[in-house]
Design an enzyme around this catalytic site. Structure first.
Site: not given
Ligand SMILES: Cc1ncc(COP(=O)(O)O)c(C=O)c1O
Length: 426
Positions: A79, A132, A241, A216
């Protein structure tokens, strides 16, 4: 895990490229039976040679003393740290041009741990919109329960909208963070990272320092956009992704200076939001082909976007490469992004019913949320990933009922075009 020999980033004057370093950076085969590839370390805990070692490792991990020159944190418990995760973090930091990186169990684990480490009751977080859906929920529904106020601005409103939001937040109290998603999911709206940094410099956070700028980078990162080089303090990425790239794992990352990551590391240790070793190992495997995959997907996306733009049943295509020369986002795109990437949205003629009919007719392209995998995925943001957002706010942010989001993979783009054409014609 590895001495300096395995951490060389140059040969003579030649600075080695990230794609070259992904094949072995930070890994010493002679410590692991000469295995070419790093092993997975599926262990919860590590054996100390002596009690004195254990004490010293904990002192450093828990911040009870300063790090000694050239001291490497000792392995304690997965952890806190693990060899696979440490190697992966070193490699992700290279891509992000950052001093360090931390990996998490998901993109949302990275985002929520990072924001929680900086937000305090009575502070505001200024953020772009759309973001998101999960991040939107965190900012608008969860953080307010802890006394943190979100102040949103539309990416579409440009710097003027961001400046107004900063003024609103400043008047209400200390600002903990500026949080940007650029390009935005699903609209590909852009936010000026350098301007956000300038605004942050003019603000005070609760600890007397300035607020952090968090970006992000999931849509273009790490290959096509480097927010740290543009002024961000922290860059968060859903590694699920493009970095994972095969739609077979969930993970997240956060890069920045070691100092900016320190509070986040502490929160990760206690919240237990770290990535597991097996996933960490898979991500290192994926990093070896990252550039190939992202480049091939971006090439395919251009072909598909051109086809859609000329299609009679398509009302609009929100592909960054098509930004007209006189669009306010054009100079920003050229400054911030090395490519339009391969995730973009388009509107069909009509509304939800017409969009659903197209989605239901697709044969090669899969109807699924997520993006950045080898396969092409299509989804309906208004009723799926962004359905938590009120209909009025959806309209304001450009998430219309006719909008379909496409993440183009590495199939032959001509096959994707045939599939889209039959689905659009019905
Ligand atoms: C732009 C963006 N940020 C964050 C996330 C969240 O990622 P996770 O699904 O790996 O938690 C996503 C998921 O689709 C995303 O498209």
């Amino acid at each position: 895990m590895a001495d300096e020999r395995w951490r060389r980033k140059r040969i003579g004057d030649r600075v080695l490229s990230p794609e070259t370093l992904m094949m072995g950076y930070g890994y010493d085969p002679f410590r692991s039976e000469r295995s070419l590839k790093p092993p997975v370390f599926p262990t919860s805990t590590f054996v100390f040679r002596t009690a004195e070692d254990g004490k010293s490792f904990f002192e450093l991990a828990y911040g009870l003393r300063a790090k000694r020159p050239n001291e490497e944190p000792g392995l304690i418990y997965s952890r806190i740290n693990n060899p696979d995760l440490e190697m992966l973090e070193d490699r992700l930091a290279i891509w992000d041009q950052a001093e360090a990186n931390l990996v998490f169990a998901s993109g949302m684990a990275a985002i929520s741990t990072a924001l929680w480490a900086y937000a305090r009751p009575g502070t505001a977080i200024v953020h772009s919109g759309p973001v998101y859906g999960g991040t939107d929920f965190l900012l608008k529904r969860i953080l307010p329960q802890f006394g943190v106020t979100p102040v949103e601005f539309a990416a579409e409103g440009g710097n003027a909208a961001m400046e107004r939001a900063v003024d609103v937040a400043r008047a209400a109290g200390p600002v903990a963070a500026l949080y940007l998603e650029t390009p935005a999911n699903p609209t590909n709206g852009l936010v000026d990272i350098a301007r956000a940094r300038e605004l942050a410099e003019s603000l005070r956070a609760p600890d007397g320092r300035r607020p952090v700028v968090v970006v992000d980078n999931t849509f273009l990162g790490p290959l096509f956009q480097t927010p740290v080089a543009l002024g961000a303090d922290l860059v968060v990425t859903s590694l699920t992704k493009y970095v994972g790239g095969h739609s077979d794992l969930i993970a997240g990352g956060c890069s920045g200076t070691a100092a900016a990551l320190e509070p986040i590391r502490g929160f990760r240790t206690i919240l237990g939001t770290m990535c597991d070793p097996q996933t960490g190992w898979l991500l290192m495997r994926s990093l070896e082909t990252l550039k190939l995959r992202m480049t091939a997907s971006a090439d395919g996306a251009l072909t598909v976007a051109r086809f859609l733009a000329a299609h009679p049943r398509v009302a609009s295509v929100w592909y960054l490469g098509f930004l007209p020369g006189d669009h306010p986002d054009r100079p920003l795109f050229e400054r911030q992004c090395a490519s339009p990437g391969s995730t973009f949205a388009f509107e069909v003629e009509g509304g939800e019913a017409e969009a659903f009919a197209v989605l239901d007719r697709l044969e090669v392209i899969k109807l699924a949320v997520s993006l950045g995998g080898t396969e092409t995925l299509a989804s309906h943001p208004a009723s799926m990933t962004h359905s938590d957002i009120e209909p009025e706010a959806q309209r304001r942010l450009g998430i219309t009922p006719a909008l379909i989001r496409l993440s183009v993979g590495i199939e032959n783009p001509d096959d994707l075009i045939v599939d889209l054409d039959q689905a659009l014609r019905g």
